[in-house]
Scaffold this active site. Sequence first.
Site, PDB file in Angstrom:
ATOM      1  N   ASP A   1       5.846   5.206  -1.404  1.00  0.00           N
ATOM      2  CA  ASP A   1       7.205   5.741  -1.340  1.00  0.00           C
ATOM      3  C   ASP A   1       8.123   5.128  -2.381  1.00  0.00           C
ATOM      4  O   ASP A   1       9.141   5.723  -2.738  1.00  0.00           O
ATOM      5  CB  ASP A   1       7.794   5.541   0.061  1.00  0.00           C
TER       6      ASP A   1
ATOM      7  N   THR B   1       0.344  -2.798   8.573  1.00  0.00           N
ATOM      8  CA  THR B   1      -0.911  -2.206   8.135  1.00  0.00           C
ATOM      9  C   THR B   1      -1.986  -2.454   9.180  1.00  0.00           C
ATOM     10  O   THR B   1      -1.936  -3.450   9.912  1.00  0.00           O
ATOM     11  CB  THR B   1      -1.345  -2.775   6.776  1.00  0.00           C
TER      12      THR B   1
ATOM     13  N   GLN C   1       0.820  -1.208   0.000  1.00  0.00           N
ATOM     14  CA  GLN C   1       0.000   0.000   0.000  1.00  0.00           C
ATOM     15  C   GLN C   1       0.855   1.260   0.000  1.00  0.00           C
ATOM     16  O   GLN C   1       0.308   2.362  -0.007  1.00  0.00           O
ATOM     17  CB  GLN C   1      -0.906   0.019   1.243  1.00  0.00           C
TER      18      GLN C   1
ATOM     19  N   HIS D   1      -1.928   1.229  -4.327  1.00  0.00           N
ATOM     20  CA  HIS D   1      -2.317   2.651  -4.320  1.00  0.00           C
ATOM     21  C   HIS D   1      -1.402   3.497  -5.192  1.00  0.00           C
ATOM     22  O   HIS D   1      -1.311   4.707  -4.994  1.00  0.00           O
ATOM     23  CB  HIS D   1      -2.309   3.197  -2.883  1.00  0.00           C
TER      24      HIS D   1
ATOM     25  N   CYS E   1      -0.829  12.478 -16.970  1.00  0.00           N
ATOM     26  CA  CYS E   1      -1.702  13.529 -17.486  1.00  0.00           C
ATOM     27  C   CYS E   1      -3.155  13.086 -17.351  1.00  0.00           C
ATOM     28  O   CYS E   1      -3.501  11.949 -17.688  1.00  0.00           O
ATOM     29  CB  CYS E   1      -1.364  13.831 -18.942  1.00  0.00           C
TER      30      CYS E   1
ATOM     31  N   CYS F   1      -4.489  12.975 -21.626  1.00  0.00           N
ATOM     32  CA  CYS F   1      -3.935  12.017 -22.599  1.00  0.00           C
ATOM     33  C   CYS F   1      -3.369  10.778 -21.938  1.00  0.00           C
ATOM     34  O   CYS F   1      -3.084   9.798 -22.627  1.00  0.00           O
ATOM     35  CB  CYS F   1      -2.860  12.690 -23.444  1.00  0.00           C
TER      36      CYS F   1
END
Length: 581
Positions: free
Chosen positions: A208, A326, A205, A236, A244, A247
Amino acid sequence: MAAPEAMLPSSSPISSPLSSIASRSPSPPVDYPSPPSSNVSDTGVSPSKSRDAPDHDEPPPAKRQKIVKPRELKTEHLDLRRLYDSDDDEHHKIQDAKLRKLMEALRSKRKIVVIAGAGISVSAGIPDFRSSTGLFNTLRSQHKLKASGKHLFDASVYRSDSSTSSFHDMVRELSHLTQKAKPTPFHHMLATLAEEGRLMRLYTQNVDGIDTSIEPLVTKVPLNAKGPWPKTIQLHGGLEKMVCTKCGHLSNFDGALFEGPEPPSCKECETMDQVRIAGGLRSHGIGRLRPRMVLYNEFNPDEDAIGAVSAADLKSRPDAVIVVGTSLKVPGIRRLAKEMCSVTRGRRGGFTAWINHDPEPLGIEFKDCWDMVVRGECDDVARLVCLPMWDDKDCGEYSVVDGKIKKNSYPEVVLDTKPVDALKTQGILTPSESPRQRSPAPKLKQAMISFGSLKAAPEKDTKVKKKPGRKPLPSKPTKLANKITSTFTSSKTAQPTTKSSEADVGDSGDNALFPGLAKTPTTPMRPVSPFDTRNNSDSSYFRPEDLPKSCHIAVEIPAYNRQDTISPKGRLPSGMANLLT
């Protein structure tokens, strides 16, 4: 003989030695069942069968099922912090057995699935989210937010300039921290598992990118929908790329572009827009760049691919599941961990573990979900397992040189190596087919070419050439295919004025080699171009200045007491000049 017979009881079946042969066989027991009668009734069923067979209307008896005793599911608890602080020998004896079980699982399992959170990167300097020093608490005071810092990780940050500016500042600072961070011992342990081929999947998750910076844990962005998939699955996204919104162009993340409330524009869209305007077309607009990380309440672009890879891993049935760092607050990650643990505990020898500072999540869905709950640092677990580094290579046998170690120096390690010449004399190390040896090529002799009465040259050994030589000339001259007389005809023939003796000499000498010269026309013919002289034409009718200035062979014809030149086609063969002169 009568006395023994009198001693037999009256009930004995053997009455006398003269009994039948059948009566000598031992008598069956009293309760031995008699064979069924051979008489069959009209219905085709023997009386014994009709009496003993069950009714066909009744269902057949149920098969006896093999009863397997269900596996007793229990959860063991291991607290590494208390283990280090305690001096009780009995407590150490109990906890050491649990610790050995955890270490044995991480050292021997072949298909390990790891579901990791932000807790594995805390020791690298990356803050987590929900702890007292996590981002949700620090961002609130840092950016003067009314609610929790979780608001900066929601898709609604782009609705206002203030929240967008705070989001850009947070992303820029977080990217700066990740660039300076180095992998932790737990990251290196995961890389070693991947290098050994024992890590089935790492579901992370974290955004970094510390795990994906190690070579065995490299991932693909975007994630491919069909296998084979990489070892690391980013649930994630990550801060390594920016995308973008129009596009979809991917590029490396540049934190310097994300300053202020205005998102940076896409260079690809600007280029395409300029091309369209120059071509007289209308503008399609310019997209904006954003980090390729998934925020709350927005669509995950890799959702279908993550579903495909998780379904494939569930079908493969991992033999160990490690949930580490987690809190399982996200519903999707919660369901993934539950399904993985359920499949693993259902197989023989499966092992599941929860590693975290905080206790395991409560609820009916996580009942009997863990084989072991470990409270402590994940880096301590990696040090206890003590796997080698993923990039450590075996250097063979070595020895430490004895002697005094000088100050500010290190022990000298000498590797036992063999000289190159010794390795060459060992022969072929691995079995392979022997090299093929070609037989020596036979020495061929060139055929001798004879020219009439010329002396034969001595035979010489010549080497075999790659290209075959030209065909040898015949030993005797043959008649030409196209005679000169057939090509050039004359309207009137004249007898030569020479003597018969001279004609005989010409016929025997020159005519034997060139039969076309026996009879020549006496009347002049029409002039022919000099080009035709190359086709064995008669050049006696040409002017001297029309003849080519090349070197020709002069042949004396006694019949007319004059000299003419003959130019055969192509280059003269070797030895022909000596024959004609």
